[in-house]
Scaffold this active site. Sequence first.
Site, PDB file in Angstrom:
ATOM      1  N   CYS A   2      14.669  21.308   5.900  1.00 17.42           N
ATOM      2  CA  CYS A   2      13.940  20.723   4.779  1.00 17.42           C
ATOM      3  C   CYS A   2      13.094  19.547   5.250  1.00 17.42           C
ATOM      4  O   CYS A   2      13.358  18.941   6.280  1.00 17.42           O
ATOM      5  CB  CYS A   2      14.869  20.269   3.665  1.00 17.42           C
ATOM      6  SG  CYS A   2      15.924  21.535   2.968  1.00 17.42           S
ATOM      7  N   ARG A  27      10.519  22.103  10.985  1.00 18.00           N
ATOM      8  CA  ARG A  27      11.938  21.957  10.673  1.00 18.00           C
ATOM      9  C   ARG A  27      12.516  23.219  10.038  1.00 18.00           C
ATOM     10  O   ARG A  27      13.735  23.362   9.936  1.00 18.00           O
ATOM     11  CB  ARG A  27      12.143  20.763   9.729  1.00 18.00           C
ATOM     12  CG  ARG A  27      11.788  19.435  10.355  1.00 18.00           C
ATOM     13  CD  ARG A  27      11.692  18.321   9.331  1.00 18.00           C
ATOM     14  NE  ARG A  27      12.967  18.000   8.728  1.00 18.00           N
ATOM     15  CZ  ARG A  27      13.803  17.063   9.161  1.00 18.00           C
ATOM     16  NH1 ARG A  27      13.498  16.368  10.232  1.00 18.00           N
ATOM     17  NH2 ARG A  27      14.934  16.817   8.539  1.00 18.00           N
ATOM     18  N   ASN A 101      16.873  16.340   0.482  1.00 17.26           N
ATOM     19  CA  ASN A 101      17.450  17.016   1.641  1.00 17.26           C
ATOM     20  C   ASN A 101      18.951  16.763   1.632  1.00 17.26           C
ATOM     21  O   ASN A 101      19.388  15.651   1.319  1.00 17.26           O
ATOM     22  CB  ASN A 101      16.888  16.465   2.950  1.00 17.26           C
ATOM     23  CG  ASN A 101      15.446  16.854   3.177  1.00 17.26           C
ATOM     24  OD1 ASN A 101      14.881  17.632   2.433  1.00 17.26           O
ATOM     25  ND2 ASN A 101      14.859  16.300   4.224  1.00 17.26           N
ATOM     26  N   GLY A 102      19.738  17.762   2.013  1.00 17.86           N
ATOM     27  CA  GLY A 102      21.186  17.591   2.078  1.00 17.86           C
ATOM     28  C   GLY A 102      21.888  18.500   1.096  1.00 17.86           C
ATOM     29  O   GLY A 102      21.319  19.466   0.568  1.00 17.86           O
ATOM     30  N   GLU A 483      22.748  29.900  26.904  1.00 18.06           N
ATOM     31  CA  GLU A 483      21.531  29.348  26.328  1.00 18.06           C
ATOM     32  C   GLU A 483      20.409  30.381  26.329  1.00 18.06           C
ATOM     33  O   GLU A 483      19.633  30.468  25.371  1.00 18.06           O
ATOM     34  CB  GLU A 483      21.120  28.092  27.100  1.00 18.06           C
ATOM     35  CG  GLU A 483      19.775  27.516  26.714  1.00 18.06           C
ATOM     36  CD  GLU A 483      19.669  27.099  25.263  1.00 18.06           C
ATOM     37  OE1 GLU A 483      18.539  26.840  24.809  1.00 18.06           O
ATOM     38  OE2 GLU A 483      20.708  27.033  24.554  1.00 18.06           O
ATOM     39  N   LYS A 487      18.269  31.643  23.052  1.00 24.95           N
ATOM     40  CA  LYS A 487      16.812  31.538  22.942  1.00 24.95           C
ATOM     41  C   LYS A 487      16.196  32.868  22.529  1.00 24.95           C
ATOM     42  O   LYS A 487      15.309  32.919  21.680  1.00 24.95           O
ATOM     43  CB  LYS A 487      16.206  31.093  24.276  1.00 24.95           C
ATOM     44  CG  LYS A 487      16.268  29.626  24.522  1.00 24.95           C
ATOM     45  CD  LYS A 487      15.413  28.853  23.530  1.00 24.95           C
ATOM     46  CE  LYS A 487      16.032  27.515  23.211  1.00 24.95           C
ATOM     47  NZ  LYS A 487      17.249  27.519  22.443  1.00 24.95           N
ATOM     48  N   GLU A 490      16.977  33.696  18.902  1.00 23.14           N
ATOM     49  CA  GLU A 490      16.315  32.767  17.982  1.00 23.14           C
ATOM     50  C   GLU A 490      14.871  33.159  17.706  1.00 23.14           C
ATOM     51  O   GLU A 490      14.428  33.148  16.553  1.00 23.14           O
ATOM     52  CB  GLU A 490      16.327  31.343  18.569  1.00 23.14           C
ATOM     53  CG  GLU A 490      17.622  30.590  18.401  1.00 23.14           C
ATOM     54  CD  GLU A 490      17.529  29.190  18.993  1.00 23.14           C
ATOM     55  OE1 GLU A 490      18.085  28.266  18.391  1.00 23.14           O
ATOM     56  OE2 GLU A 490      16.902  29.019  20.053  1.00 23.14           O
ATOM     57  N   LYS A 606      15.060  23.087  12.375  1.00 25.52           N
ATOM     58  CA  LYS A 606      15.055  22.303  13.603  1.00 25.52           C
ATOM     59  C   LYS A 606      16.206  21.316  13.635  1.00 25.52           C
ATOM     60  O   LYS A 606      16.911  21.190  14.631  1.00 25.52           O
ATOM     61  CB  LYS A 606      13.724  21.550  13.718  1.00 25.52           C
ATOM     62  CG  LYS A 606      13.597  20.712  14.984  1.00 25.52           C
ATOM     63  CD  LYS A 606      13.573  21.591  16.215  1.00 25.52           C
ATOM     64  CE  LYS A 606      13.369  20.786  17.475  1.00 25.52           C
ATOM     65  NZ  LYS A 606      13.463  21.621  18.674  1.00 25.52           N
TER      66      LYS A 606
END
Length: 611
Positions: A2, A27, A101-102, A483, A487, A490, A606
């Site tokens: 957000c 984000r 946000n939250g 990792e 990647k 994602e 993000k």
Amino acid sequence: MCGIVGYIGDQQACPILMEGLDRLSYRGYDSAGVAIVDAEGKINVRKAKGRLENLSNLLEASPITGTVGIGHTRWATHGEPSDLNAHPHTDVKGGIAVVHNGIIENHAALRRHLESTGAHFVSQTDTEVVAHLLNWLYDGDMKRALIRAMGMLEGSYALGVICDQEPGVLYCARNDSPLVIGARNGEGFIASDIPALLSHTRDVIFLHDKEIGVLDRRGISVFDAYGNSRQHALFHVDWDLASAEKGGYAHYMLKEIHEQPEALQKTFAPRNSGKPGDYGWLPLSTDEVKSLRKISIVACGTAYHAGVVGKYAIEKLARIPVEAEIASEYRYRDPIVGENELFIAVSQSGETADTLAALREARRRGAKVIAVCNVVGSTIAREVGNENTLYTYAGPEIAVASTKAYMTQAELMLMLAIALGEMRGTLSTERAQTLLKELNELPAKAEQALKTEEQLQKFASTASQKKHVFFVGRGLDYALSMEAALKLKEVSYIFSEAYAAGELKHGPIALLQEGRLVMATITQPALLDKTMSNLREVTARGARVVAVCRESLKDKVINDVDEVIVIPDADDLIAPLLAVIPLQLFAYCMAVARGCDVDKPRNLAKSVTVE
């Protein structure tokens, strides 16, 4: 996750809000909206599901004007992505607008109470509760209403609020969710992150938990949860807007992969005085280091994978037991932690909610706490203090999938391992100096590793439609494989998994078949024979194997795999950081070949500021 923006001043708010939302779009979001107070004091709201272009088109067809407003990009937590669930949300009369946000954890109980007072809810979100609550509490003073609301809200929140009864004021508040206030010559700005403000101001205030910001044309005031005035020094942002722009690259992710040599140098150089045994940058005394019984490295996602690299390196060089742990699990397993133990929180943003909660738990139990972080002034950095924060100096990372932040986190893990080893006497000064010399040479070798991009582009053009990819390795190469698999999934949405190469025969080998793609990382000479034995089992079942290996190992690998991607030689502990680069490029090239939105993968955010 957000994004919040807000503006008050003499300019039209809408273009400023839209620019800020665009800069926060990295984000992750699924809808967007703005609310602006017009010249008559009426609040006008526009919001739309999907990309910011949809909101732009709506505003072009139905424009709104005014010099005070708030905006939001939403990443769904309560209620599906839709025009109705998008922020901003208003109360019954439309006189109060809120962006948030939250997560409001007690939203259901508050909703029931507010409905009993006549509130009519139109969305499925927890945020709408805040708008109705403020309306119920409002008595002509929004600051007082916010203070009372903060006493009733449970959970995490960053809030931006405007009110038609106070059309010349912009309010904000935060608890466990980041919020930045910017100032410039009679103008005020709020945002979730600094990039949204940089084209307007470099002077910012980091709002603390349970604080309220009041912005009007006279200036900015900050108050605590009891209404007492708080003083904050302005923080001057010293990186420029160009650092947060693409700079001629097709995507932020590709730009940030190419920025890794510079990021490595910036992270290493300030901590390398050239004097043997000089570890003044480490916030631990020699006595503290020698008394350590255990180290816990706690993080989420990519940062966790950097922590796994740290576990291997620290145990090898400093001979201290190290646990690399997923932050979202840490608190809930009643961890055994206490005095003479070191807790290292790793977070790119410094706002990761689970990591922050784990940090607080470890500190409560008596552990020494330090942080590895990329963002000065972030919540985690403030919690532990700048003196206990090891900054990575990677610069702003805009692509959702982390690359240069991971690389610098892993580099700092190696630096920690060297420092702890020499301070404990388990690593000789000569060996420490050799490793530091290699780290000093790492940026130049990283530049060489970037030259694998063309080879990977060609490979991706033929392999991009693969539905499954395995990543395998041993030791540090397995840590790297974790990792690499993350990647790829994602950014390309290909199902990928990492396995310790020796574990293939214990189950996963059942998934291998003709044409299955296996990416193998080979940087550890001591494990070469074992790894090659595992790969022969893979090729015997018809799978296609691509190996990322060191130049000195190429001749021992090339005859048993289908393709080799070569990286420069380096020390066994440092070579895996070079192998990261072609694996990041592989993920990027596969995503581009598949037509994916590389910088903004679906469903991802993000900065994960909620649990």
